[in-house]
Design a protein around this motif. Structure first.
Motif, PDB file in Angstrom:
ATOM      1  N   MET A  55       0.835  -1.209   0.000  1.00  0.00           N
ATOM      2  CA  MET A  55       0.000   0.000   0.000  1.00  0.00           C
ATOM      3  C   MET A  55       0.868   1.257   0.000  1.00  0.00           C
ATOM      4  SD  MET A  55      -3.359  -0.913   2.378  1.00  0.00           S
ATOM      5  CE  MET A  55      -2.815   0.248   3.562  1.00  0.00           C
ATOM      6  N   GLY A  56       1.900   1.286   0.806  1.00  0.00           N
ATOM      7  CA  GLY A  56       2.810   2.430   0.852  1.00  0.00           C
ATOM      8  C   GLY A  56       3.560   2.612  -0.458  1.00  0.00           C
ATOM      9  N   PHE A  57       4.008   1.497  -1.032  1.00  0.00           N
ATOM     10  CA  PHE A  57       4.727   1.549  -2.312  1.00  0.00           C
ATOM     11  C   PHE A  57       3.823   2.117  -3.397  1.00  0.00           C
ATOM     12  CE2 PHE A  57       6.241  -0.284  -6.330  1.00  0.00           C
ATOM     13  CZ  PHE A  57       7.598   0.004  -6.273  1.00  0.00           C
ATOM     14  N   MET A  58       2.580   1.654  -3.438  1.00  0.00           N
ATOM     15  CA  MET A  58       1.644   2.105  -4.469  1.00  0.00           C
ATOM     16  C   MET A  58       1.238   3.570  -4.251  1.00  0.00           C
ATOM     17  SD  MET A  58       1.649  -0.315  -6.523  1.00  0.00           S
ATOM     18  CE  MET A  58       0.549   0.533  -7.637  1.00  0.00           C
ATOM     19  N   ARG A  59       1.202   4.001  -3.011  1.00  0.00           N
ATOM     20  CA  ARG A  59       0.908   5.407  -2.738  1.00  0.00           C
ATOM     21  C   ARG A  59       2.022   6.284  -3.319  1.00  0.00           C
ATOM     22  NH1 ARG A  59       0.523   5.072   2.514  1.00  0.00           N
ATOM     23  NH2 ARG A  59       2.718   5.510   2.810  1.00  0.00           N
ATOM     24  N   ASP A  60       3.274   5.852  -3.136  1.00  0.00           N
ATOM     25  CA  ASP A  60       4.417   6.624  -3.632  1.00  0.00           C
ATOM     26  C   ASP A  60       4.701   6.391  -5.111  1.00  0.00           C
ATOM     27  OD1 ASP A  60       4.773   7.684  -1.092  1.00  0.00           O
ATOM     28  OD2 ASP A  60       6.232   6.151  -0.513  1.00  0.00           O
ATOM     29  N   CYS A  61       4.333   5.218  -5.610  1.00  0.00           N
ATOM     30  CA  CYS A  61       4.608   4.840  -7.007  1.00  0.00           C
ATOM     31  C   CYS A  61       3.340   4.251  -7.618  1.00  0.00           C
ATOM     32  CB  CYS A  61       5.734   3.811  -7.068  1.00  0.00           C
ATOM     33  SG  CYS A  61       7.229   4.313  -6.220  1.00  0.00           S
ATOM     34  N   PRO A  62       2.382   5.085  -7.985  1.00  0.00           N
ATOM     35  CA  PRO A  62       1.079   4.591  -8.457  1.00  0.00           C
ATOM     36  C   PRO A  62       1.149   3.725  -9.715  1.00  0.00           C
ATOM     37  CG  PRO A  62       1.121   7.014  -8.384  1.00  0.00           C
ATOM     38  CD  PRO A  62       2.443   6.535  -7.905  1.00  0.00           C
ATOM     39  N   THR A  63       2.235   3.812 -10.466  1.00  0.00           N
ATOM     40  CA  THR A  63       2.372   2.976 -11.658  1.00  0.00           C
ATOM     41  C   THR A  63       2.862   1.580 -11.311  1.00  0.00           C
ATOM     42  OG1 THR A  63       4.670   3.626 -12.041  1.00  0.00           O
ATOM     43  CG2 THR A  63       2.952   4.987 -13.086  1.00  0.00           C
ATOM     44  N   GLY A  64       3.284   1.395 -10.065  1.00  0.00           N
ATOM     45  CA  GLY A  64       3.841   0.104  -9.661  1.00  0.00           C
ATOM     46  C   GLY A  64       5.326  -0.007  -9.958  1.00  0.00           C
ATOM     47  N   LYS A  65       5.933   1.093 -10.404  1.00  0.00           N
ATOM     48  CA  LYS A  65       7.364   1.103 -10.733  1.00  0.00           C
ATOM     49  C   LYS A  65       8.023   2.310 -10.076  1.00  0.00           C
ATOM     50  CE  LYS A  65       7.344  -2.223 -13.926  1.00  0.00           C
ATOM     51  NZ  LYS A  65       8.191  -3.376 -13.947  1.00  0.00           N
ATOM     52  N   LEU A  66       9.201   2.111  -9.541  1.00  0.00           N
ATOM     53  CA  LEU A  66      10.005   3.172  -8.955  1.00  0.00           C
ATOM     54  C   LEU A  66      11.147   3.445  -9.920  1.00  0.00           C
ATOM     55  CD1 LEU A  66      10.764   4.960  -6.483  1.00  0.00           C
ATOM     56  CD2 LEU A  66      11.908   2.968  -5.521  1.00  0.00           C
ATOM     57  N   ASP A  67      11.175   4.652 -10.502  1.00  0.00           N
ATOM     58  CA  ASP A  67      12.255   4.957 -11.441  1.00  0.00           C
ATOM     59  C   ASP A  67      13.442   5.571 -10.695  1.00  0.00           C
ATOM     60  OD1 ASP A  67      11.673   7.687 -11.010  1.00  0.00           O
ATOM     61  OD2 ASP A  67      10.610   7.898 -12.905  1.00  0.00           O
ATOM     62  N   LYS A  68      14.544   5.737 -11.403  1.00  0.00           N
ATOM     63  CA  LYS A  68      15.783   6.213 -10.805  1.00  0.00           C
ATOM     64  C   LYS A  68      15.626   7.612 -10.204  1.00  0.00           C
ATOM     65  CE  LYS A  68      19.457   4.438 -12.786  1.00  0.00           C
ATOM     66  NZ  LYS A  68      20.609   4.148 -13.639  1.00  0.00           N
ATOM     67  N   LYS A  69      14.855   8.463 -10.873  1.00  0.00           N
ATOM     68  CA  LYS A  69      14.665   9.834 -10.382  1.00  0.00           C
ATOM     69  C   LYS A  69      13.941   9.834  -9.032  1.00  0.00           C
ATOM     70  CE  LYS A  69      12.640  14.269 -11.607  1.00  0.00           C
ATOM     71  NZ  LYS A  69      11.642  14.950 -12.389  1.00  0.00           N
ATOM     72  N   LYS A  70      12.859   9.096  -8.932  1.00  0.00           N
ATOM     73  CA  LYS A  70      12.084   9.021  -7.683  1.00  0.00           C
ATOM     74  C   LYS A  70      12.914   8.348  -6.586  1.00  0.00           C
ATOM     75  CE  LYS A  70       8.179   9.238  -5.300  1.00  0.00           C
ATOM     76  NZ  LYS A  70       7.602  10.484  -4.856  1.00  0.00           N
ATOM     77  N   PHE A  71      13.656   7.312  -6.945  1.00  0.00           N
ATOM     78  CA  PHE A  71      14.531   6.609  -6.010  1.00  0.00           C
ATOM     79  C   PHE A  71      15.526   7.597  -5.397  1.00  0.00           C
ATOM     80  CE2 PHE A  71      18.351   4.024  -5.136  1.00  0.00           C
ATOM     81  CZ  PHE A  71      17.815   2.985  -4.399  1.00  0.00           C
ATOM     82  N   THR A  72      16.126   8.437  -6.239  1.00  0.00           N
ATOM     83  CA  THR A  72      17.094   9.432  -5.778  1.00  0.00           C
ATOM     84  C   THR A  72      16.413  10.468  -4.894  1.00  0.00           C
ATOM     85  OG1 THR A  72      18.415   9.077  -7.772  1.00  0.00           O
ATOM     86  CG2 THR A  72      18.855  11.088  -6.529  1.00  0.00           C
ATOM     87  N   GLU A  73      15.215  10.897  -5.274  1.00  0.00           N
ATOM     88  CA  GLU A  73      14.472  11.861  -4.457  1.00  0.00           C
ATOM     89  C   GLU A  73      14.210  11.308  -3.059  1.00  0.00           C
ATOM     90  OE1 GLU A  73      10.848  12.812  -6.533  1.00  0.00           O
ATOM     91  OE2 GLU A  73      11.932  13.772  -8.188  1.00  0.00           O
ATOM     92  N   ILE A  74      13.864  10.039  -2.979  1.00  0.00           N
ATOM     93  CA  ILE A  74      13.602   9.410  -1.681  1.00  0.00           C
ATOM     94  C   ILE A  74      14.876   9.375  -0.842  1.00  0.00           C
ATOM     95  CG2 ILE A  74      12.991   7.226  -0.549  1.00  0.00           C
ATOM     96  CD1 ILE A  74      11.007   6.795  -2.945  1.00  0.00           C
ATOM     97  N   TYR A  75      15.985   8.947  -1.441  1.00  0.00           N
ATOM     98  CA  TYR A  75      17.259   8.927  -0.714  1.00  0.00           C
ATOM     99  C   TYR A  75      17.637  10.325  -0.254  1.00  0.00           C
ATOM    100  CZ  TYR A  75      19.447   4.338  -0.511  1.00  0.00           C
ATOM    101  OH  TYR A  75      19.797   3.067  -0.155  1.00  0.00           O
ATOM    102  N   GLN A  76      17.422  11.319  -1.106  1.00  0.00           N
ATOM    103  CA  GLN A  76      17.785  12.692  -0.775  1.00  0.00           C
ATOM    104  C   GLN A  76      17.031  13.176   0.462  1.00  0.00           C
ATOM    105  OE1 GLN A  76      20.266  14.473  -2.818  1.00  0.00           O
ATOM    106  NE2 GLN A  76      20.306  15.437  -0.811  1.00  0.00           N
TER     107      GLN A  76
END
Length: 193
Positions: free
Chosen positions: A40-61
């Motif tokens: 549920m948390g993953f889908m809230r943050d990534c509604p397409t079901g995929k986490l791309d490199k840009k979003k991954f970096t934003e989360i780490y940042q």
């Protein structure tokens, strides 16, 4: 942990299937309710079901606001994107979370080794160590890189201590054994342990 990353799995759907739940229960220590909560948390943050490199970096940042996450995230993202499709799906995400938080020390150090093995040849050389140490410094905002804190110096020192067979490269076994024996090196190469 039984990661079946080499197999093609149908993860294009944004719905969590019973097969996926069974796979994740088998390959992590999470219960079905915990898996569903993570999903549920993953889908809230990534509604397409995929986490791309840009979003991954934003989360780490967000976790390292004073650092520069880009270099480190490239290595981490490539390690977690086990099927090499340029995105992290829910299964890859949860397997990575599980390995870094629930795995025993050998599993967690094995994951760290995979991140350091930039070339993917099953060995780590000084150049790879230097690049990742520099990326880790960038991530945490470390600016003191002189003397024994210089990434090249650290890489050479670590190589000297862990390279048991003298071939100037670390195998996964040398890396794991060396990190387990030397807490100082483990803090440098796998700070989350």
């Amino acid at each position: 942990m039984g990661n079946e990353s080499g197999k093609k799995r149908n993860t294009a759907s944004t719905q969590l299937t019973p097969t996926q739940v069974a796979f994740l229960k088998t390959n992590t220590k999470y219960s079905e309710s915990e898996i569903r909560e993570w999903h549920m948390g993953f889908m809230r943050d990534c509604p397409t079901g995929k986490l791309d490199k840009k979003k991954f970096t934003e989360i780490y940042q967000m976790f390292y606001p004073t650092g520069k996450a880009q270099k480190f995230c490239k290595f981490a993202f490539d390690t977690f994107d086990t099927n090499g499709d340029g995105s992290i799906d829910f299964e890859e995400f949860l397997l990575a979370i599980s390995a870094t938080s629930q795995g025993d020390i050998d599993e967690r150090l094995g994951l760290a080794f995979n991140m350091f093995d930039i070339s993917g040849d099953g060995q780590i050389d000084s150049k790879e160590l230097t690049k990742l140490i520099s990326a880790m410094y960038d991530l945490i905002g470390e600016t003191n890189r002189k003397g024994d804190r210089d990434p090249k110096y650290l890489a050479a020192d670590i190589m000297k201590k862990l390279d048991v067979n003298g071939d100037r490269r670390l195998s996964k076994e040398e890396f794991i054994t060396g990190c387990k024996k030397d807490p100082h090196i483990r803090r440098i190469l796998a700070p989350s342990m």
